[in-house]
Design a protein around this motif. Structure first.
Motif, PDB file in Angstrom:
ATOM      1  N   GLY A  62     -11.082 -13.599  -2.291  1.00  0.00           N
ATOM      2  CA  GLY A  62     -12.114 -13.040  -3.153  1.00  0.00           C
ATOM      3  C   GLY A  62     -13.453 -13.680  -2.833  1.00  0.00           C
ATOM      4  O   GLY A  62     -13.508 -14.814  -2.338  1.00  0.00           O
ATOM      5  N   THR A 101     -22.667 -11.450  -8.908  1.00  0.00           N
ATOM      6  CA  THR A 101     -21.694 -10.357  -8.983  1.00  0.00           C
ATOM      7  C   THR A 101     -20.344 -10.896  -9.416  1.00  0.00           C
ATOM      8  O   THR A 101     -20.105 -12.104  -9.402  1.00  0.00           O
ATOM      9  CB  THR A 101     -21.514  -9.662  -7.618  1.00  0.00           C
ATOM     10  OG1 THR A 101     -20.910 -10.582  -6.703  1.00  0.00           O
ATOM     11  CG2 THR A 101     -22.833  -9.136  -7.057  1.00  0.00           C
ATOM     12  N   TYR A 127     -15.245  -9.914  -5.615  1.00  0.00           N
ATOM     13  CA  TYR A 127     -14.716  -8.745  -4.912  1.00  0.00           C
ATOM     14  C   TYR A 127     -13.509  -9.165  -4.084  1.00  0.00           C
ATOM     15  O   TYR A 127     -13.473 -10.269  -3.560  1.00  0.00           O
ATOM     16  CB  TYR A 127     -15.760  -8.136  -3.968  1.00  0.00           C
ATOM     17  CG  TYR A 127     -17.000  -7.646  -4.673  1.00  0.00           C
ATOM     18  CD1 TYR A 127     -16.988  -6.465  -5.395  1.00  0.00           C
ATOM     19  CD2 TYR A 127     -18.185  -8.366  -4.607  1.00  0.00           C
ATOM     20  CE1 TYR A 127     -18.130  -6.016  -6.038  1.00  0.00           C
ATOM     21  CE2 TYR A 127     -19.330  -7.926  -5.243  1.00  0.00           C
ATOM     22  CZ  TYR A 127     -19.298  -6.753  -5.958  1.00  0.00           C
ATOM     23  OH  TYR A 127     -20.423  -6.307  -6.594  1.00  0.00           O
ATOM     24  N   LYS A 128     -12.569  -8.239  -3.917  1.00  0.00           N
ATOM     25  CA  LYS A 128     -11.393  -8.485  -3.064  1.00  0.00           C
ATOM     26  C   LYS A 128     -11.383  -7.469  -1.915  1.00  0.00           C
ATOM     27  O   LYS A 128     -10.341  -7.038  -1.476  1.00  0.00           O
ATOM     28  CB  LYS A 128     -10.103  -8.349  -3.891  1.00  0.00           C
ATOM     29  CG  LYS A 128      -9.926  -9.440  -4.918  1.00  0.00           C
ATOM     30  CD  LYS A 128      -9.032 -10.495  -4.359  1.00  0.00           C
ATOM     31  CE  LYS A 128      -8.615 -11.486  -5.421  1.00  0.00           C
ATOM     32  NZ  LYS A 128      -7.715 -12.455  -4.893  1.00  0.00           N
ATOM     33  N   LYS A 129     -12.568  -7.101  -1.464  1.00  0.00           N
ATOM     34  CA  LYS A 129     -12.727  -6.145  -0.372  1.00  0.00           C
ATOM     35  C   LYS A 129     -13.354  -6.852   0.822  1.00  0.00           C
ATOM     36  O   LYS A 129     -14.122  -7.796   0.653  1.00  0.00           O
ATOM     37  CB  LYS A 129     -13.653  -5.004  -0.801  1.00  0.00           C
ATOM     38  CG  LYS A 129     -13.175  -4.218  -1.990  1.00  0.00           C
ATOM     39  CD  LYS A 129     -14.201  -3.173  -2.358  1.00  0.00           C
ATOM     40  CE  LYS A 129     -13.712  -2.340  -3.522  1.00  0.00           C
ATOM     41  NZ  LYS A 129     -14.624  -1.256  -3.829  1.00  0.00           N
ATOM     42  N   TYR A 182     -18.508  -4.440   1.373  1.00  0.00           N
ATOM     43  CA  TYR A 182     -19.121  -3.914   0.152  1.00  0.00           C
ATOM     44  C   TYR A 182     -20.576  -3.598   0.447  1.00  0.00           C
ATOM     45  O   TYR A 182     -21.255  -4.350   1.147  1.00  0.00           O
ATOM     46  CB  TYR A 182     -19.027  -4.921  -0.999  1.00  0.00           C
ATOM     47  CG  TYR A 182     -19.303  -4.279  -2.332  1.00  0.00           C
ATOM     48  CD1 TYR A 182     -18.289  -3.645  -3.045  1.00  0.00           C
ATOM     49  CD2 TYR A 182     -20.583  -4.267  -2.867  1.00  0.00           C
ATOM     50  CE1 TYR A 182     -18.539  -3.033  -4.256  1.00  0.00           C
ATOM     51  CE2 TYR A 182     -20.841  -3.658  -4.082  1.00  0.00           C
ATOM     52  CZ  TYR A 182     -19.809  -3.040  -4.774  1.00  0.00           C
ATOM     53  OH  TYR A 182     -20.061  -2.428  -5.968  1.00  0.00           O
TER      54      TYR A 182
END
Length: 167
Positions: free
Chosen positions: A97, A108, A111-113, A116
């Motif tokens: 993450g 923010t 995120y686990k992408k 982005y």
């Protein structure tokens, strides 16, 4: 075999052993590369290794914050106001993450992408009574998130400098 030939062979053997030792010393001084993070604006990209990284171990929030404020030796990219900022992280970082920090503060969620896009975000937004910023420092911070949403570990920090190309 003469004494001269024997001496030459010994010197060669000592020289070869010295070269092998020097090579091993150089290799042992090499650090394992950190995962990379790439920031893209338009068709321009900059990529960097971490400024702080301990092979996936927890740095702690205090050290991560200190690292996020580090301004030396950072990659720079020019950005127009309201232009899309794209962030790509190594899959290993995405699995843990990551969050976007601006000037040392988390901005923010985690995120686990691995990719982005921050579409049309005005990162240089003028604060009331202040002139628009010309330079902004962003950090991508690898953070392991608990189910409560709080970060339990801070594993790496990558810093970038954004220059406002509208000014």
């Amino acid at each position: 075999m003469t004494t001269l030939q024997s001496a030459v062979r010994r010197r060669r053997a000592v020289a070869a052993a010295g070269l092998v030792s020097a090579g091993l010393l150089v290799l042992s001084a090499c650090d394992k590369p950190t995962p990379r993070v790439t920031v893209t604006v338009g068709s321009t990209s900059v990529s960097s290794e971490a400024v702080c990284y301990d092979d996936g171990n927890d740095l702690g929030q205090a050290k991560a914050t200190k690292c996020a404020l580090e301004k030396s030796d950072v990659k720079t990219i020019k950005v127009k106001q309201s232009e899309t900022l794209r962030v790509g992280v190594d899959q290993k970082v995405a699995d843990t993450g990551w969050a976007l920090w601006i000037n040392g503060q988390q901005m923010t969620y985690v995120y686990k992408k691995s990719y982005y896009a921050f579409d049309g975000v005005d990162l240089f937004a003028q604060q009331q009574g202040q002139a628009p910023q010309k330079t902004l420092y962003i950090s991508i911070v690898e953070q392991d998130k608990q189910s409560s949403g709080q970060s339990k570990a801070y594993k790496g920090v990558w810093n970038f400098k954004l220059e406002n190309s509208d000014y």
